[in-house]
Design an enzyme around this catalytic site. Structure first.
Site, mmCIF file in Angstrom:
data_model
loop_
_atom_site.group_PDB
_atom_site.id
_atom_site.type_symbol
_atom_site.label_atom_id
_atom_site.label_comp_id
_atom_site.label_asym_id
_atom_site.label_seq_id
_atom_site.Cartn_x
_atom_site.Cartn_y
_atom_site.Cartn_z
ATOM 1 N N ASP A 172 -8.707 43.737 22.893
ATOM 2 C CA ASP A 172 -9.448 42.637 23.505
ATOM 3 C C ASP A 172 -10.338 41.957 22.469
ATOM 4 O OD1 ASP A 172 -10.289 40.988 25.599
ATOM 5 O OD2 ASP A 172 -11.823 42.378 26.277
ATOM 6 N N HIS A 255 -5.865 35.034 25.613
ATOM 7 C CA HIS A 255 -6.259 35.417 26.967
ATOM 8 C C HIS A 255 -5.459 34.670 28.030
ATOM 9 C CE1 HIS A 255 -9.529 37.848 25.385
ATOM 10 N NE2 HIS A 255 -9.691 38.304 26.615
ATOM 11 N N HIS A 258 -2.467 36.717 28.373
ATOM 12 C CA HIS A 258 -2.824 37.881 29.195
ATOM 13 C C HIS A 258 -2.761 37.527 30.673
ATOM 14 C CE1 HIS A 258 -5.817 39.687 31.867
ATOM 15 N NE2 HIS A 258 -5.453 40.839 31.322
ATOM 16 N N HIS A 272 -6.402 45.746 30.260
ATOM 17 C CA HIS A 272 -6.633 44.351 29.879
ATOM 18 C C HIS A 272 -6.350 44.123 28.392
ATOM 19 C CE1 HIS A 272 -8.779 40.456 29.738
ATOM 20 N NE2 HIS A 272 -9.387 40.922 28.663
#
Length: 379
Positions: A172, A255, A258, A272
């Site tokens: 992340d 992201h 994601h 995540h």
């Protein structure tokens, strides 16, 4: 003229044994805390939290978190906060509990504090929550007018957690610099609601540098539940530097990919940061980054323990329908991928994702790293 801005939590505290001083740091914030934690987390740290609150003269009231930061769970927790007359909501746990408590605290009109028990995301410091559907698909970002009043991280608690969670936090956090530099190039609006600042971008880069210098050593230490200087640095990079860097530096393609991956049920069991790492590689491909840069990133993050192929996240490069679903969601209107310094279309994302498999597998073989193992083999 758009303004530049940096936002941050009021206080950040980190160190081994910090959880035993939670009450001391909470007392100036509120007199009627409600702690939100799931049963697993409470079984590990509940005694320390209770002892800490009692020693600070605070009442102990705990509400069980049910595991998913959905709109329904946010509303339920907000109702509990209002019914009990709480004046501060305290999240103890991972990113899902933290995002739920931030959103619920905002709805209840009270202050909130976060006590992450893992360093797996940069959620603890931010003024936003990621909300998912009951099926685990990305639904929306919710933005709040302020950041948490307190973020307190016990390094020993983090070191006691599964090493995969620390590795996910590295995934992340590594995206933070890749996305912040893209946002700075395009001069796009950040999650803080303004243009990027030199400070936000620099903190994102510092997070990247700290991780490249310390992540492998920290991962090895946490395998033995040890807190070392490298572990402390990685916890700070994953939590504080990445939190400030993504929020005031900006998000871009990683992201968004994601979020797109959550549209495919096969990926729902992944952390995540594991999905974000695939997004980072996809962003590098979309940028046309030098082959050496992509190669180094694949090799490094594989060594950290992160997925670098579609196989490892339950997808296949020839599953065109799934890749199209991911790409369509990643490029939806309002997604952060539109902060890239060039236009990105759904077909571009699908092609970038499909191209990862062969390249990453070859890099791994040349570096004498294990071949990818299908995600379901881990489940």
């Amino acid at each position: 003229m758009s303004l530049r801005t940096v936002i941050s939590p009021s206080r950040y505290v980190q160190g081994a044994g910090a959880i035993r001083r939670l009450g001391e740091y909470l007392a100036p914030i509120g007199a009627r805390p409600v702690v939100v934690a799931d049963d697993l987390v409470w079984g590990m740290v509940g005694h320390d939290v209770e002892t800490s609150l009692k020693s600070a003269g605070l009442p102990v009231r705990r509400e069980t978190f049910r595991g998913l930061p959905s709109a329904a769970e946010v509303d339920r927790i907000a109702g509990v906060l209002q019914e009990t007359g709480a004046d501060v909501a305290v999240a103890v746990g991972g990113g899902s509990a933290i995002d739920t408590v931030k959103a619920a605290g905002h709805l209840a009109g009270i202050r909130w504090a976060n006590c992450p028990t893992v360093a797996s995301t940069d959620a603890p410091c931010s003024a936003l929550s990621v909300i998912y559907t009951e099926n685990g698909e990305f639904e929306e970002y919710r933005f709040f007018p302020r950041n948490p009043d307190l973020v307190l991280v016990d390094s020993q608690v983090v070191a006691n957690a599964p090493v995969e969670l620390l590795a996910a936090g590295v995934g992340d956090a590594l995206a933070t610099w890749l996305e912040a530099r893209a946002t700075a190039q395009s001069n796009s609006t950040t999650m803080a609601g303004g243009l990027p600042t030199v400070t936000g971008t620099a903190l994102a880069k510092l997070s990247w540098e700290v991780l490249w210098d310390n992540a492998l050593q920290a991962v090895d230490a946490v395998r033995d539940s040890q807190v070392t200087p490298a572990v402390e640095k990685v916890i700070e990079a994953n939590t504080l530097l990445s939190g400030l860097g993504f929020e005031s530096g900006g998000l871009a393609a990683a992201h968004a990919v994601h979020n797109g991956l959550t549209a495919v049920a096969a990926t729902h069991g992944l952390a995540h940061g594991q999905k974000v790492n695939i997004g980072s590689i996809a962003q590098l491909v979309l940028e046309g980054a030098p082959s050496g840069e992509v190669r180094d990133f694949v090799e490094f993050t594989t060594r950290v323990g992160l997925p670098t192929t579609l196989t490892e996240v339950g997808l296949r490069s020839d599953d065109h329908d799934s890749l199209r679903a991911v790409a369509d969601a990643a490029t939806a209107e309002g997604e952060t991928i539109h902060a890239m310094p060039f236009e990105v279309h759904s077909r571009d994302v699908a092609s970038a994702l499909a191209s990862i498999e062969r390249f990453a597998t070859r890099v791994r073989r040349e570096a004498k790293l294990p071949d990818p193992v299908p995600y379901l083999a881990h489940a």
